[in-house]
Design a protein around this motif. Structure first.
Motif, PDB file in Angstrom:
ATOM      1  N   ARG A  14       0.836  -1.196   0.000  1.00 22.85           N
ATOM      2  CA  ARG A  14       0.000   0.000   0.000  1.00 22.85           C
ATOM      3  C   ARG A  14       0.869   1.243   0.000  1.00 22.85           C
ATOM      4  O   ARG A  14       2.055   1.192   0.301  1.00 22.85           O
ATOM      5  N   ASP A  17      -1.860   8.475  -0.449  1.00 23.74           N
ATOM      6  CA  ASP A  17      -1.892   9.598  -1.384  1.00 23.74           C
ATOM      7  C   ASP A  17      -1.738  10.924  -0.638  1.00 23.74           C
ATOM      8  O   ASP A  17      -1.543  10.954   0.578  1.00 23.74           O
ATOM      9  N   GLU A  23      -3.972   3.601  -0.485  1.00 24.93           N
ATOM     10  CA  GLU A  23      -4.209   3.154  -1.855  1.00 24.93           C
ATOM     11  C   GLU A  23      -3.436   1.855  -2.089  1.00 24.93           C
ATOM     12  O   GLU A  23      -2.395   1.630  -1.482  1.00 24.93           O
ATOM     13  N   VAL A  55     -11.736   0.974  -2.365  1.00 26.01           N
ATOM     14  CA  VAL A  55     -11.223   1.154  -3.724  1.00 26.01           C
ATOM     15  C   VAL A  55     -11.867   0.103  -4.626  1.00 26.01           C
ATOM     16  O   VAL A  55     -11.694  -1.090  -4.415  1.00 26.01           O
ATOM     17  N   LEU A  63      -6.037   4.099 -11.363  1.00 29.06           N
ATOM     18  CA  LEU A  63      -4.834   4.415 -10.590  1.00 29.06           C
ATOM     19  C   LEU A  63      -3.584   3.842 -11.246  1.00 29.06           C
ATOM     20  O   LEU A  63      -2.530   4.476 -11.253  1.00 29.06           O
TER      21      LEU A  63
END
Length: 97
Positions: A14, A17, A23, A55, A63
């Motif tokens: 991970r 951001d 993310e 997500v 992404l």
């Protein structure tokens, strides 16, 4: 509001951001919340995958194209999620017990 059938994401690593949101990174798989395996049949805990229920798989594809973070999308999960319009979906035959 996401549909119940929209898969979320599970990933091997991970990153955070600019706004402080977790993310996915590394090896990214599609996962349906409420199950303990990815769409390609990989068990989450044994594979060391972290869940990202916030997500969606569609967002992970975006992404992967727009960020500098390294993300490798699973091609089997992409096929099972229906990312190939006009082609037959991939399904597992004879899953392990």
């Amino acid at each position: 509001m996401p549909r119940r059938s929209d898969p979320a994401v599970a990933a091997s690593s991970r990153w955070t951001d600019d706004e402080g949101v977790r993310e996915p990174g590394g090896s990214v798989h599609a996962w349906r919340p409420g199950t303990n395996q990815t769409l390609c049949g990989l068990p989450l805990h044994r594979a060391g995958l972290e869940r990202f229920p916030h997500v969606l798989w569609i967002d992970a594809r975006w992404l992967a194209d727009t960020t500098d973070e390294r993300m490798v999308l699973c091609h089997r999960c992409a096929a099972a999620a229906g990312d190939r319009p006009g082609r037959r979906r991939w399904t597992r035959e004879r899953p392990r017990p």
